[in-house]
Scaffold this motif. Sequence first.
Motif, PDB file in Angstrom:
ATOM      1  N   GLY A  68      43.678  38.860  34.480  1.00  0.00           N
ATOM      2  CA  GLY A  68      43.675  37.766  35.449  1.00  0.00           C
ATOM      3  C   GLY A  68      43.578  38.269  36.877  1.00  0.00           C
ATOM      4  O   GLY A  68      42.860  37.690  37.708  1.00  0.00           O
ATOM      5  N   ILE A  69      44.282  39.358  37.176  1.00  0.00           N
ATOM      6  CA  ILE A  69      44.222  39.960  38.513  1.00  0.00           C
ATOM      7  C   ILE A  69      42.810  40.476  38.779  1.00  0.00           C
ATOM      8  O   ILE A  69      42.222  40.220  39.836  1.00  0.00           O
ATOM      9  N   ALA A  72      40.379  37.571  39.306  1.00  0.00           N
ATOM     10  CA  ALA A  72      40.609  36.941  40.608  1.00  0.00           C
ATOM     11  C   ALA A  72      40.024  37.792  41.737  1.00  0.00           C
ATOM     12  O   ALA A  72      39.363  37.267  42.641  1.00  0.00           O
ATOM     13  N   THR A  75      36.379  37.536  41.885  1.00  0.00           N
ATOM     14  CA  THR A  75      35.972  36.230  42.400  1.00  0.00           C
ATOM     15  C   THR A  75      36.094  36.192  43.921  1.00  0.00           C
ATOM     16  O   THR A  75      35.236  35.634  44.606  1.00  0.00           O
ATOM     17  N   ILE A  76      37.126  36.810  44.446  1.00  0.00           N
ATOM     18  CA  ILE A  76      37.394  36.795  45.890  1.00  0.00           C
ATOM     19  C   ILE A  76      36.473  37.745  46.651  1.00  0.00           C
ATOM     20  O   ILE A  76      35.963  37.398  47.712  1.00  0.00           O
ATOM     21  N   ARG A 111      49.511  38.389  40.387  1.00  0.00           N
ATOM     22  CA  ARG A 111      48.686  37.380  39.699  1.00  0.00           C
ATOM     23  C   ARG A 111      48.913  35.996  40.308  1.00  0.00           C
ATOM     24  O   ARG A 111      47.958  35.272  40.601  1.00  0.00           O
ATOM     25  N   ARG A 112      50.162  35.623  40.529  1.00  0.00           N
ATOM     26  CA  ARG A 112      50.462  34.311  41.118  1.00  0.00           C
ATOM     27  C   ARG A 112      49.893  34.206  42.538  1.00  0.00           C
ATOM     28  O   ARG A 112      49.355  33.166  42.924  1.00  0.00           O
ATOM     29  N   LEU A 114      47.287  35.798  43.815  1.00  0.00           N
ATOM     30  CA  LEU A 114      45.824  35.670  43.758  1.00  0.00           C
ATOM     31  C   LEU A 114      45.405  34.308  43.222  1.00  0.00           C
ATOM     32  O   LEU A 114      44.441  33.717  43.718  1.00  0.00           O
ATOM     33  N   ASP A 115      46.108  33.815  42.221  1.00  0.00           N
ATOM     34  CA  ASP A 115      45.790  32.471  41.698  1.00  0.00           C
ATOM     35  C   ASP A 115      45.919  31.421  42.796  1.00  0.00           C
ATOM     36  O   ASP A 115      45.090  30.520  42.913  1.00  0.00           O
ATOM     37  N   GLN A 117      45.484  31.939  45.971  1.00  0.00           N
ATOM     38  CA  GLN A 117      44.376  32.125  46.898  1.00  0.00           C
ATOM     39  C   GLN A 117      43.095  31.461  46.396  1.00  0.00           C
ATOM     40  O   GLN A 117      42.238  31.063  47.194  1.00  0.00           O
ATOM     41  N   LEU A 118      42.976  31.330  45.101  1.00  0.00           N
ATOM     42  CA  LEU A 118      41.786  30.723  44.507  1.00  0.00           C
ATOM     43  C   LEU A 118      41.850  29.203  44.444  1.00  0.00           C
ATOM     44  O   LEU A 118      40.869  28.551  44.115  1.00  0.00           O
ATOM     45  N   GLN A 119      42.999  28.634  44.778  1.00  0.00           N
ATOM     46  CA  GLN A 119      43.144  27.162  44.725  1.00  0.00           C
ATOM     47  C   GLN A 119      42.437  26.488  45.853  1.00  0.00           C
ATOM     48  O   GLN A 119      42.335  26.878  46.920  1.00  0.00           O
TER      49      GLN A 119
END
Length: 119
Positions: A68-69, A72, A75-76, A111-112, A114-115, A117-119
């Motif tokens: 997941g990290i 993310a 993606t970033i 992970r939290r 980065l998640d 940041q993707l919101q």
Amino acid sequence: MLNHDLTQHERRVALKGFFSIAKIWDLSETEQKALLCIEQDESLGKWQKEGESVPPWKVIERISCIFGIYIALRTIFPTEERAAAWVRKPNRQFDGKPAIEVMLDDPYVVRRYLDAQLQ
């Protein structure tokens, strides 16, 4: 919650993916063991050899977090190199520590972050 019906082959594939990420992030063996939450005196070699022993569920759960990290970050950031560099750069969000230091203690914190940041 992970699907505990994964086959041994699927668990080995997950482990192979982790070792690919470890290479991209230039993780030491000590860092790899810490991320996988395994004892420092335990060998990674048995898992690196194709067809050898299968990792336990606690290791698969950690690999899931690392995936997941990695996703993310990809993606970033526009390149794999920039994403990999972020792992080692000091980060204000983590009190100036690089993300890898935080991940070694608790990868779910990163992970939290980065998640979010993707919101």
